[in-house]
Design a protein around this motif. Structure first.
Motif, PDB file in Angstrom:
ATOM      1  N   ASN A   2     -38.291  21.085  16.223  1.00 52.30           N
ATOM      2  CA  ASN A   2     -38.828  20.396  15.478  1.00 52.30           C
ATOM      3  C   ASN A   2     -38.044  18.841  15.617  1.00 52.30           C
ATOM      4  OD1 ASN A   2     -39.274  18.961  13.006  1.00 52.30           O
ATOM      5  ND2 ASN A   2     -39.859  21.039  12.005  1.00 52.30           N
ATOM      6  N   GLN A   5     -35.984  18.042  12.817  1.00 49.97           N
ATOM      7  CA  GLN A   5     -34.559  18.906  12.873  1.00 49.97           C
ATOM      8  C   GLN A   5     -33.671  18.234  13.708  1.00 49.97           C
ATOM      9  OE1 GLN A   5     -35.206  23.131  13.157  1.00 49.97           O
ATOM     10  NE2 GLN A   5     -33.110  23.447  13.198  1.00 49.97           N
ATOM     11  N   THR A 192     -35.101  24.140   8.123  1.00 48.73           N
ATOM     12  CA  THR A 192     -36.633  24.335   8.178  1.00 48.73           C
ATOM     13  C   THR A 192     -36.895  25.592   7.449  1.00 48.73           C
ATOM     14  OG1 THR A 192     -35.996  25.925  10.180  1.00 48.73           O
ATOM     15  CG2 THR A 192     -36.768  23.615  10.762  1.00 48.73           C
TER      16      THR A 192
END
Length: 224
Positions: A2, A5, A192
């Motif tokens: 991600n 992230q 997440t």
């Protein structure tokens, strides 16, 4: 991975004085999981920065240590913070408690600086990793509740905690509940994992989890 992230910063604070102790092992497992997931993670020991408790600010200055550096340069810029602490008398360690107490000196009072600090204290993701000598599940609940209340006070999200048992250095690895693996997963999913904490006025879906997308049917001439 991600991309959002990757831009997040996780600060891991160890409240035990033992560099090779069980709290440090949980923190290191979380750091390992975070970095494997692409998150920037920094692990610090609180007693490298804190040498005193919150003074009476009306009559004396703050202790001459590195707390301001820890709080202003590491804590405030972090998007998420994981507190790792042993259980001392059914509470967090003195080092961990002093970390929270000493923050008061930076946001108390009026003016642009305290308001700036309060704004940066809010909205973080928070986690907890606790080690107790007892396997009794309630041993850690006082600390869990305290971090929950800090999260509520600062409008932050308390995303999870890990509780392991061990006394001798490294003994936590023998806990059959696998707290080291749990800490690694907590670090990996710190930014997440789904977080929901509804109020009565919160709009919400009927589903906790989104249903999986329907599978494509195999059609001649069409790649699935």
């Amino acid at each position: 991975m991600n991309s959002n992230q990757q831009s997040k910063r996780l600060l891991i604070l160890v409240g035990s004085p033992r560099r090779d102790g069980n709290s440090a092992a949980l923190g290191e497992a979380a750091r390992r999981g975070a970095e494997a997931a692409g998150t920037s993670a920094l692990l610090l020991f609180l007693d490298d920065y804190i040498q005193g408790f919150l003074p009476d600010l009306r009559h004396s200055g703050a202790p001459a240590d590195r707390y301001a550096e820890l709080f202003l340069d590491h804590f405030l810029p972090a998007d998420g913070v994981l507190i790792c602490t042993p259980v001392y008398w059914y509470g967090m360690s003195a080092q961990a408690k002093a970390f929270f107490d000493r923050s008061f000196s930076h946001y108390v009072g009026a003016g642009p600086e305290p308001e700036h600090v309060k704004a940066r204290m809010a909205g973080k993701r928070l986690g907890l990793a606790v080690v107790s000598e007892e396997t009794y599940p309630g041993a850690a609940l006082g600390i869990v509740h305290q971090v929950q209340e800090y999260a509520r006070y600062t409008h932050s999200d308390f995303v999870g905690y890990v509780h392991g048992a061990g006394n001798r250095r490294g003994e936590i690895a023998q806990d059959p509940r696998q707290p080291l693996l749990a800490a690694e997963k907590l670090g990996a999913g710190f930014f997440t994992r789904k977080y929901s904490d509804y109020r009565i006025e919160t709009p919400r879906s009927h589903n906790v989890w989104e249903p999986p997308a329907p599978a494509l049917r195999n059609t001649p001439g069409v790649l699935p």
